[in-house]
Structures are given as structure tokens and as C-alpha cells.
Design an enzyme around this catalytic site. Structure first.
Site, PDB file in Angstrom:
ATOM      1  CG  LEU A  75      -1.929  -1.220   1.184  1.00  0.00           C
ATOM      2  CD1 LEU A  75      -2.799  -1.214   2.431  1.00  0.00           C
ATOM      3  CD2 LEU A  75      -2.773  -1.268  -0.071  1.00  0.00           C
ATOM      4  CB  CYS A  76       4.467   1.938  -0.133  1.00  0.00           C
ATOM      5  SG  CYS A  76       4.904   1.690   1.577  1.00  0.00           S
ATOM      6  CG  HIS A  77       1.144   6.681  -2.197  1.00  0.00           C
ATOM      7  ND1 HIS A  77       0.815   6.518  -0.865  1.00  0.00           N
ATOM      8  CD2 HIS A  77      -0.008   6.992  -2.838  1.00  0.00           C
ATOM      9  CE1 HIS A  77      -0.485   6.727  -0.713  1.00  0.00           C
ATOM     10  NE2 HIS A  77      -1.012   7.019  -1.893  1.00  0.00           N
ATOM     11  CG  MET A 113       6.353   2.549   5.053  1.00  0.00           C
ATOM     12  SD  MET A 113       6.610   1.580   6.556  1.00  0.00           S
ATOM     13  CE  MET A 113       7.060  -0.005   5.885  1.00  0.00           C
ATOM     14  CD  GLU A 114       9.136   5.236   0.770  1.00  0.00           C
ATOM     15  OE1 GLU A 114       8.271   4.867  -0.033  1.00  0.00           O
ATOM     16  OE2 GLU A 114       8.843   5.720   1.888  1.00  0.00           O
ATOM     17  CG  ASP A 128      23.292 -12.681   0.158  1.00  0.00           C
ATOM     18  OD1 ASP A 128      23.026 -13.896   0.188  1.00  0.00           O
ATOM     19  OD2 ASP A 128      23.707 -12.096  -0.859  1.00  0.00           O
TER      20      ASP A 128
END
Length: 159
Positions: A75-77, A113-114, A128
């Protein structure tokens, strides 16, 4: 209590309509940690890892992740980021790497969120690259440090 913005009146998930919001400068900072053995951290610091420069790779991965957050979080733009910064710091006294990210834009929605995605993916990239020498590294905590701009006001973690 604050309402959940991604839930409509029927209780269904939806992308928030930001078309009526004012454009403001918005910034967010986040951090993540990767705990590891002193020997693993020394290998990163000395640049002796057979896969190459761990910090450079994690930095690029974090930047790429911030730019693609909208593809990962449903739901992020999609955002036109004007700045993504990923700083990595070896902390030998704690046998860990600290990652701090900063994202900025002028827009209608925040960049929390970014910043969190950038920190998380940088941490995952370190894992990793180093898992061949140590599988029990620990990622975390990952958290938002600060955000500014927008209707909800500023936020800053008390350190």
C-alpha cells in the site's frame, strides 16, 4: 486513538488518497544493526571478504531498496525521492554493524517506509554476503529514528 489510514469504512485495505494533501519537505531516518562474531566484523573492516566490499554493496542495496519500496510494501505510494543516504558504521566494541538511513523528498506522503526498507535491505545484504563465514548473525533492532514534515507532525526517538 488514531485511525488506521490504510483501512476503509468497510474494513478493507486500500491505498490512501493523498491527492488533496499539500506538498511539503519530508524526511525520515531509520537504523538497523547486524550483530556478528568479532572475526566476521574484522573481515569486513579489513576488506578481506572474498565477495568484495561488504559496506559498498550494502550501501547500494539500501539505496536501491528505498527506491523500490512501493514494489515491496503493497500500500506504499511510488515516490520521487530526492535523497537516499545509507551510512554504515562498524562498532567493534559491540561486535556489530550499525546502519543509518535518511530519505527525503518534497511530496504528499512520508518516507518512513523507504528509510526503514533501506536499513533492512542493507542489513540483509550484509547477512547475505557474510553467511558463508557465519550463519548465526542477528539482524535487529530495526527502527524509525525520526520523521519530519506532513500533517502528523514530527517524531524523534528519545536516545
Amino acid at each position: 486513538m488514531t485511525q488506521l489510514t490504510h483501512i476503509n469504512a468497510a474494513g478493507e485495505a486500500h491505498m490512501v488518497d493523498v491527492s488533496a494533501k499539500a506538498e511539503t519537505v519530508r524526511e525520515a531516518r531509520a537504523e538497523a544493526f547486524v550483530e556478528m562474531l568479532p572475526t566476521t566484523l574484522a573481515m569486513i573492516i579489513e576488506g578481506s571478504h572474498h565477495k568484495g566490499d561488504v559496506f559498498a554493496t550494502a550501501r547500494i542495496a539500501g539505496i536501491q531498496a528505498a527506491k523500490r519500496t512501493w514494489e515491496l510494501i503493497p500500500l506504499c505510494h511510488p515516490l520521487m525521492l530526492s535523497k537516499v543516504e545509507v551510512q554504515l558504521e562498524a562498532q567493534p566494541e559491540h561486535s556489530r554493524v550499525r546502519i543509518e538511513t535518511c530519505c527525503r523528498l518534497t511530496g504528499k506522503t512520508g518516507v518512513e517506509m523507504e528509510a526503514l526498507t533501506a536499513a533492512s535491505v542493507a542489513a540483509l545484504t550484509i547477512y547475505d554476503m557474510c553467511k558463508a563465514v557465519q550463519k548465526d548473525m542477528v539482524i535487529g533492532p530495526v527502527r524509525l529514528l525520526a520523521k519530519s514534515g506532513g500533517k502528523s507532525g514530527d517524531f524523534k526517538v528519545e536516545l
